[in-house]
Design an enzyme around this catalytic site. Structure first.
Site, short mmCIF file in Angstrom:
data_model
loop_
_atom_site.label_atom_id
_atom_site.label_comp_id
_atom_site.label_asym_id
_atom_site.label_seq_id
_atom_site.Cartn_x
_atom_site.Cartn_y
_atom_site.Cartn_z
N ASN A 9 0.87 -1.17 0.00
CA ASN A 9 0.00 0.00 0.00
C ASN A 9 0.91 1.23 0.00
OD1 ASN A 9 -1.77 2.08 0.62
ND2 ASN A 9 -2.24 1.35 2.69
N LYS A 11 0.19 4.27 -0.25
CA LYS A 11 -0.44 5.45 0.36
C LYS A 11 -0.22 6.69 -0.51
CE LYS A 11 -0.04 3.17 4.78
NZ LYS A 11 0.07 3.26 6.21
N HIS A 96 -9.38 0.99 5.15
CA HIS A 96 -8.05 1.16 5.74
C HIS A 96 -8.18 2.08 6.97
CE1 HIS A 96 -3.98 2.51 6.42
NE2 HIS A 96 -3.63 1.34 5.91
N GLU A 98 -6.56 4.50 8.01
CA GLU A 98 -6.43 5.94 7.77
C GLU A 98 -7.73 6.52 7.21
OE1 GLU A 98 -2.76 5.45 5.66
OE2 GLU A 98 -1.88 4.82 7.56
N GLU A 168 -5.11 -5.15 10.79
CA GLU A 168 -4.05 -4.17 11.02
C GLU A 168 -4.33 -3.43 12.32
OE1 GLU A 168 -2.12 -2.77 7.14
OE2 GLU A 168 -4.04 -1.76 7.23
N GLY A 174 2.66 2.06 10.82
CA GLY A 174 3.62 3.16 10.63
C GLY A 174 4.35 3.55 11.90
N SER A 214 3.60 -2.29 10.30
CA SER A 214 5.06 -2.34 10.45
C SER A 214 5.67 -3.69 10.07
CB SER A 214 5.46 -1.94 11.88
OG SER A 214 5.03 -0.61 12.14
#
Ligand code: PGA
Length: 251
Positions: A9, A11, A96, A98, A168, A174, A214
């Protein structure tokens, strides 16, 4: 045997030239090697075409990071499943973290997006995961189970056979913090048991459940060989050919 997937991904990184270059690097690194998983890269919308061209005829699939659930019309700034599919994508992310936590997407919108992806012939990778507060309050399993059930519940077996799930944990995305192999694998087992209740053992056994948060070359082997973990959704480490390939071929 169920499908294994390693998806990158990207991003909001890499313009179309940088994306095409990275795609070329990935293809270079795949020469004379046979991956044990399907490899997917997910560039930004503006890079899909160039990256798709760079990947043409290869074993690497293209995916998008999001979609809008209407087919066309006055939805300024949005992109439909049909457009994504016409750009050469097989996959699309839905939910996702985010999008959930920065852009406020919730159950109803995500259900519509997931169904629009299926209707448009795409395979959704539906992302779920708990916040650190939820984990610390002992509510991680409850949160993830709810996210799975409220969006996937009600799909028929045909639809579900096109869906992959990515677990996730939000606190691992991240941050350099990864769930322990045991925690990740345990949550994947919880998800698979729930799928079994919702769709039956056959469908549950066929659904790929990826881990994300991560994932790096140095933790990929342990995570990817753990029970019930069928691949990885990779953010930061997918932005360079050598680290992404280090996850595709973990040592
Ligand atoms: P990360 O991102 O690998 O950088 O933690 C994963 C993701 O957001 O899918």
């Amino acid at each position: 045997m169920r499908k294994r997937i390693v998806a990158g991904n990207w991003k909001m990184n890499l313009d179309h030239r940088e994306g095409a270059r990275l795609a070329g690097e990935i293809l270079g690194g795949l020469k004379n090697r046979v991956p044990q998983c399907e490899i997917v890269v997910m560039p930004s919308f503006t890079s899909l075409h160039a990256v798709g061209e760079a990947l043409r005829g290869s074993c690497v699939s293209l995916g998008a990071q999001d979609l809008w659930h209407e087919e066309s019309g006055a939805f300024t700034g949005e992109v439909s499943a049909g457009m994504i599919s016409a750009a050469g994508c097989r996959y699309v992310l839905v939910g996702h973290s985010e999008r959930r936590h920065i852009l406020g997407e919730g159950r109803d919108l995500l259900s519509e997006k997931l169904r629009a992806a299926l209707k448009g012939g795409l395979s959704p990778i539906y992302c779920v995961g708990e916040l650190i507060e939820e984990r610390e309050a002992g509510r991680a399993e409850e949160t993830v189970s709810r996210q799975v059930e409220e969006v996937l519940g009600g799909l028929d077996a045909g639809g579900m056979s096109k869906v992959a799930i990515a677990y996730e944990p939000v606190w691992a995305i991240g941050t350099g913090r990864t769930a322990t192999t045991g925690d990740a694998s345990g949550m994947h087992g919880v998800i698979r048991d729930l799928l079994s209740k919702l769709f039956g053992r056959g469908t549950a056994g066929e659904t790929p459940i990826l881990y994300g948060g991560s994932v790096k070359p140095d933790n990929a082997r342990a995570l990817l060989s753990a029970g019930d973990i069928d691949g990885a959704l990779v953010g930061g480490a997918s932005l360079a050919g050598d680290s992404f390939l280090g996850i595709v071929f973990p040592t």
